[in-house]
Design a protein around this motif. Structure first.
Motif, PDB file in Angstrom:
ATOM      1  N   SER A 176      28.217 -35.767  21.178  1.00 57.90           N
ATOM      2  CA  SER A 176      27.706 -35.134  19.989  1.00 57.90           C
ATOM      3  C   SER A 176      28.824 -35.241  18.832  1.00 57.90           C
ATOM      4  N   HIS A 177      27.985 -34.570  17.701  1.00 57.27           N
ATOM      5  CA  HIS A 177      28.994 -34.772  16.673  1.00 57.27           C
ATOM      6  C   HIS A 177      30.254 -33.960  16.560  1.00 57.27           C
ATOM      7  N   PHE A 178      30.295 -32.786  17.149  1.00 59.41           N
ATOM      8  CA  PHE A 178      31.456 -31.991  16.705  1.00 59.41           C
ATOM      9  C   PHE A 178      31.995 -31.242  17.960  1.00 59.41           C
ATOM     10  N   HIS A 179      31.414 -30.791  18.901  1.00 58.42           N
ATOM     11  CA  HIS A 179      31.950 -30.203  19.925  1.00 58.42           C
ATOM     12  C   HIS A 179      31.057 -30.293  21.428  1.00 58.42           C
ATOM     13  N   THR A 180      31.621 -29.997  22.494  1.00 48.28           N
ATOM     14  CA  THR A 180      30.958 -30.220  23.780  1.00 48.28           C
ATOM     15  C   THR A 180      30.075 -29.261  23.879  1.00 48.28           C
ATOM     16  N   PRO A 181      28.904 -29.246  24.315  1.00 45.20           N
ATOM     17  CA  PRO A 181      27.972 -28.211  24.761  1.00 45.20           C
ATOM     18  C   PRO A 181      28.441 -27.428  25.886  1.00 45.20           C
ATOM     19  N   ASN A 182      27.593 -26.070  26.241  1.00 42.75           N
ATOM     20  CA  ASN A 182      28.170 -25.202  27.348  1.00 42.75           C
ATOM     21  C   ASN A 182      27.711 -25.955  28.466  1.00 42.75           C
ATOM     22  N   GLU A 183      28.303 -25.533  29.710  1.00 47.68           N
ATOM     23  CA  GLU A 183      28.044 -26.107  30.914  1.00 47.68           C
ATOM     24  C   GLU A 183      27.261 -24.856  31.648  1.00 47.68           C
ATOM     25  N   PRO A 184      25.978 -24.866  31.803  1.00 41.94           N
ATOM     26  CA  PRO A 184      25.148 -23.751  32.252  1.00 41.94           C
ATOM     27  C   PRO A 184      25.745 -23.067  33.638  1.00 41.94           C
ATOM     28  N   GLY A 185      25.826 -22.007  33.815  1.00 41.75           N
ATOM     29  CA  GLY A 185      26.485 -21.519  35.202  1.00 41.75           C
ATOM     30  C   GLY A 185      28.220 -21.227  35.250  1.00 41.75           C
ATOM     31  N   LYS A 186      28.966 -21.995  34.103  1.00 42.71           N
ATOM     32  CA  LYS A 186      30.277 -21.950  34.555  1.00 42.71           C
ATOM     33  C   LYS A 186      30.767 -20.674  33.673  1.00 42.71           C
ATOM     34  N   ASN A 232      36.921 -30.444  27.245  1.00 43.28           N
ATOM     35  CA  ASN A 232      37.448 -30.234  25.671  1.00 43.28           C
ATOM     36  C   ASN A 232      37.348 -31.670  25.060  1.00 43.28           C
ATOM     37  N   ARG A 233      37.197 -31.824  23.969  1.00 46.96           N
ATOM     38  CA  ARG A 233      36.732 -33.181  23.130  1.00 46.96           C
ATOM     39  C   ARG A 233      37.989 -33.863  22.978  1.00 46.96           C
ATOM     40  N   ASN A 273      42.086 -18.902  27.324  1.00 52.11           N
ATOM     41  CA  ASN A 273      40.851 -19.843  27.869  1.00 52.11           C
ATOM     42  C   ASN A 273      41.235 -21.321  27.308  1.00 52.11           C
ATOM     43  N   PRO A 274      41.249 -22.060  28.482  1.00 54.33           N
ATOM     44  CA  PRO A 274      41.471 -23.591  28.102  1.00 54.33           C
ATOM     45  C   PRO A 274      40.581 -24.319  27.217  1.00 54.33           C
ATOM     46  N   TYR A 275      39.314 -23.834  27.436  1.00 53.93           N
ATOM     47  CA  TYR A 275      38.295 -24.563  26.893  1.00 53.93           C
ATOM     48  C   TYR A 275      37.749 -24.030  25.479  1.00 53.93           C
ATOM     49  N   LYS A 276      37.808 -25.058  24.632  1.00 56.26           N
ATOM     50  CA  LYS A 276      37.460 -24.576  23.071  1.00 56.26           C
ATOM     51  C   LYS A 276      36.685 -25.664  22.655  1.00 56.26           C
ATOM     52  N   PRO A 277      35.344 -25.349  22.088  1.00 51.52           N
ATOM     53  CA  PRO A 277      34.930 -24.011  22.060  1.00 51.52           C
ATOM     54  C   PRO A 277      34.488 -23.626  23.504  1.00 51.52           C
ATOM     55  N   ASP A 278      34.143 -22.302  23.520  1.00 52.75           N
ATOM     56  CA  ASP A 278      33.438 -21.924  24.620  1.00 52.75           C
ATOM     57  C   ASP A 278      32.187 -20.986  24.112  1.00 52.75           C
ATOM     58  N   TYR A 279      31.413 -20.309  24.912  1.00 55.46           N
ATOM     59  CA  TYR A 279      30.162 -19.659  24.419  1.00 55.46           C
ATOM     60  C   TYR A 279      30.135 -18.159  24.798  1.00 55.46           C
ATOM     61  N   PHE A 280      29.229 -17.469  24.230  1.00 54.04           N
ATOM     62  CA  PHE A 280      29.239 -16.166  24.623  1.00 54.04           C
ATOM     63  C   PHE A 280      27.618 -15.937  24.797  1.00 54.04           C
ATOM     64  N   ILE A 281      27.364 -15.291  26.137  1.00 51.78           N
ATOM     65  CA  ILE A 281      25.907 -15.046  26.147  1.00 51.78           C
ATOM     66  C   ILE A 281      25.925 -13.321  26.547  1.00 51.78           C
ATOM     67  N   PRO A 282      25.245 -12.651  25.430  1.00 49.09           N
ATOM     68  CA  PRO A 282      25.313 -11.083  25.407  1.00 49.09           C
ATOM     69  C   PRO A 282      24.120 -10.784  26.401  1.00 49.09           C
ATOM     70  N   GLN A 283      24.128  -9.409  26.848  1.00 50.97           N
ATOM     71  CA  GLN A 283      23.216  -8.758  27.491  1.00 50.97           C
ATOM     72  C   GLN A 283      22.000  -8.185  26.362  1.00 50.97           C
ATOM     73  N   PHE A 284      22.568  -8.149  25.048  1.00 53.44           N
ATOM     74  CA  PHE A 284      21.714  -7.655  24.138  1.00 53.44           C
ATOM     75  C   PHE A 284      20.937  -8.718  23.477  1.00 53.44           C
ATOM     76  N   SER A 285      19.969  -8.353  22.750  1.00 54.63           N
ATOM     77  CA  SER A 285      19.343  -9.340  21.788  1.00 54.63           C
ATOM     78  C   SER A 285      19.823  -9.753  20.461  1.00 54.63           C
ATOM     79  N   TYR A 286      19.664 -10.899  20.117  1.00 58.42           N
ATOM     80  CA  TYR A 286      20.266 -11.427  18.775  1.00 58.42           C
ATOM     81  C   TYR A 286      18.932 -11.434  17.910  1.00 58.42           C
TER      82      TYR A 286
END
Length: 661
Positions: free
Chosen positions: A505-515, A497-498, A450-463
């Motif tokens: 922001s301070h450290f990394h780019t936020p998630n783009e909803p829907g991508k 990518n930053r 994946n070329p994007y770092k960081p990226d994000y994980f959305i689980p189907q289960f509850s955290y």
């Protein structure tokens, strides 16, 4: 020789030539009383230390210049009188006296520096190459000790496979028509040199005493080296938590070594920091916990000490050791001849990637250590395995982060899956050696990194029971597309990518909803997670990573987990089977190591915990459950193959024994 004893001491004595009066205050009674106080029943005693001097007189090489007695012989005699068994220690890889006399025998790095210390301008030891005449010199010392002294075994220290660039090794490669600039040729020679050393040591010792125990210590037992293990009569796992190994290293090693079928022990130390320290002491609770951790993993125990140059054992040290060993002595009957019960086989990164390491004998992969930490915290029963293990013994095989499949492993895994086994693969694991396709069917297709770092994980289960959201993934991600699999969680990329022209922001780019794209997928073969979650957990400790793995394992094991318990995350639990005695031994441990100073892991307070719920699934009809060594019966219920009981109190370590007819 019989079985290995449970309560051993490893007695260092690395004493330089500038120390006067070596052994001058040795007193047999003082030595014996200390061992008795420590509840010790075996000891490794030094014939030669790292400085190269012998600690007996009139030998084939030089004794320590201030030694006037046969210190080795006197200690062996003292042990015999109180029925303490013994092995003899010989420093093999380090011999500072010969390093100074024969610098041409030294091991050399590619830049011609020496190891341990870079040259002779720095105080310290220098390792010797076993491809030089030093090997014959060492063999003469070994032969003399075996002939002269009555002992059960020989412990040889600081050895292993090496990539050596000394002139002897370079000239040998040239004479064989090979290029000394070729790292593969140098590695291959290192393998031959070490095996020659192993063979000649075995021939020397067993030609005199065929039943003598032999162990070669490298500081870490390399996983996957069954070609070398035949030269070891038993295993000793050096793993000093405060000396850089940490508290995760021993379970990682033990869960591999126990499956090899030889007796073994875990070697820790009484030191506050590391080996050879004078005046440093751990808390008694730390040694109690470390001894219990050995028992829980099917191991005997060895505690390291260093004798004062004048020949006295320290009374405080043996009082400290005695606090742990008196408990071990009470528990031994339930800890011998045991076989681990395991649902999960963790295929070690080390045994797969060892050939790529510069110093494989020191290598512990982040994927391995992160996986073991998760499995311990999740109270799973597991073994660490290599390629030669029988996969069919396990309900789930974990391929952690970097396990690329050659044709042999591909075939073995496909057969395992065909027979109903399940796989948990993460990151690059499951790809072929060219990293261009998945070699086993995981319900997905490989689309590249994946070329994007960081990226994000959305689980189907509850955290943590709080619901689901976008969780940052710190490690590199693998891009996949769905092919018959079922999505258990998705990836969400960041906006960009930053870099110097794009940042937010301070450290990394936020998630783009829907991508979004698949991030965690279930198939008939198992579950795949598209990040290096285990190495990420080893370095970052992000709790969502553990939740991802626990969810996956619980889905794969469904209701076939052998053990379910309410023991908290910092607890350790194992299940050992004493077949000859007709019983299972359930071990529970609880202590919380904390880091002090510059990262020294310390155990001081041990706080009891109460009312731990346990459910076990075993085929046998359990007739009696009791606490050991207290011999206190525990109420239990059994419905089919499920046994439930409650451990009322856990204070450091508790064994629960389940007897069957």
């Amino acid at each position: 020789m019989g079985k290995m004893p449970f309560r051993q001491i490893h007695l260092d004595f690395h004493t330089g030539e500038n120390i006067p009066g070596v052994g001058s205050k040795f007193d047999k009674k003082q030595f014996q009383n200390a061992l008795i106080k420590g509840h010790v029943n075996s000891i490794n005693i030094f014939a030669k230390g790292h400085h190269g001097w012998l600690y007996y007189l009139n030998g084939v090489s030089e004794s320590h210049p201030s030694l006037e007695i046969d210190l080795l012989g006197n200690m062996l005699e003292a042990c015999k009188e109180i029925n303490v068994r013994n092995q003899i220690y010989i420093s093999a890889g380090l011999d500072e006296m010969m390093a100074k006399k024969h610098p041409e025998w030294l091991f050399r790095n590619k830049d011609q520096s020496t190891t341990w210390v870079k040259d002779f301008t720095v105080a310290g030891y220098h390792e010797l190459c076993m491809n030089t005449p030093y090997l014959d010199y060492l063999l003469n010392q070994v032969e003399e000790v075996v002939k002269r002294y009555d002992t059960e075994g020989i412990f040889l220290d600081i050895v292993g496979t090496r990539k050596c660039y000394c002139q002897t090794c370079m000239n040998r490669l040239i004479s064989e028509g090979k290029d000394p600039r070729d790292d593969k040729a140098v590695s291959e020679l290192g393998e031959r040199v070490y095996k020659n050393y192993l063979q000649r040591i075995e021939e020397t010792i067993h030609s005199i005493k065929p039943d003598m125990k032999i162990f070669h210590n490298s500081g870490h037992m390399e996983k996957g080296r069954r070609d070398l293990f035949g030269y070891y009569t038993h295993f000793e796992l050096e793993s000093l938590p405060t000396g850089g190994w940490g508290y995760d290293h021993f379970p990682l090693s033990a869960r591999y070594i126990q499956g090899l079928g030889k007796e073994f022990l875990g070697m820790t130390g009484k030191f506050h920091t590391t080996w050879g320290e004078f005046g440093g002491f751990k808390h008694p609770n730390a040694l109690r916990y470390e001894a219990a951790l050995n028992l829980a993993n099917g191991a005997k125990i060895c505690v390291g000490d260093q004798m004062h140059p004048q020949g006295m054992l320290d009374e405080v040290t043996y009082g400290l050791i005695g606090e742990a060993y008196k408990e071990v002595e009470e528990k031994e009957a339930w800890c011998d001849d045991v076989e681990a019960v395991a649902d999960i086989g963790l295929l070690s990164e080390e045994c797969i990637k060892r050939k790529d390491m510069d110093n494989p004998h020191d290598f512990v992969g982040k994927s391995d250590s992160g996986a073991v930490r998760m499995l311990l915290e999740g109270n799973y029963l597991f073994n660490v395995i290599d390629m030669e293990e029988d996969f069919s013994k396990y309900k789930v095989i974990i391929l952690p982060d970097v396990i690329l499949l050659d044709s042999c492993l591909e075939k073995k895994l496909k057969e395992y899956i065909r027979q109903g086994g399940k796989v948990l693969a993460t990151g690059l694991s499951g790809l072929d050696e060219n990293e261009d396709r998945f070699a086993i069917d995981l319900g997905i297709k490989y689309e590249g990194k994946n070329p994007y770092k960081p990226d994000y994980f959305i689980p189907q289960f509850s955290y943590q029971g709080l619901g689901s959201t976008s969780f940052i993934m710190y490690s590199d991600g693998i891009k996949i597309s769905l092919d018959k699999g079922e999505i258990l969680g998705v990836r969400e990329d960041s906006y960009f990518n930053r870099d110097l022209l794009h940042f937010s922001s301070h450290f990394h780019t936020p998630n783009e909803p829907g991508k979004r794209s698949p991030g965690m997928v279930r198939s008939d073969s198992g579950i795949y997670i598209a990040w290096k979650v285990f190495s990420d957990y080893a370095t970052k400790g992000h709790l969502i990573l553990k939740d991802m793995v626990k969810y996956a394992l619980d889905e794969l094991l469904i209701d076939s987990k052998t053990l379910v318990t309410s023991l908290k995350e910092q607890g350790v639990t194992t299940l050992q089977h004493q077949k000859e005695q007709g019983r299972f031994i359930h071990h529970l441990l609880y202590a919380v190591p904390v880091k002090r100073g510059e990262g020294v892991e310390v155990i001081e307070d041990i706080v009891p915990i109460y009312d731990i719920q346990v459910q076990l699934q075993v085929e046998q009809n359990i007739e009696k459950v009791y606490l050991a060594p207290q011999m206190m019966e525990v109420e239990f219920s059994q419905k089919g193959n499920k046994i439930t009981y409650t451990v009322g109190k856990l204070d450091c370590h508790q064994m629960v024994v389940l007897e069957y007819r």
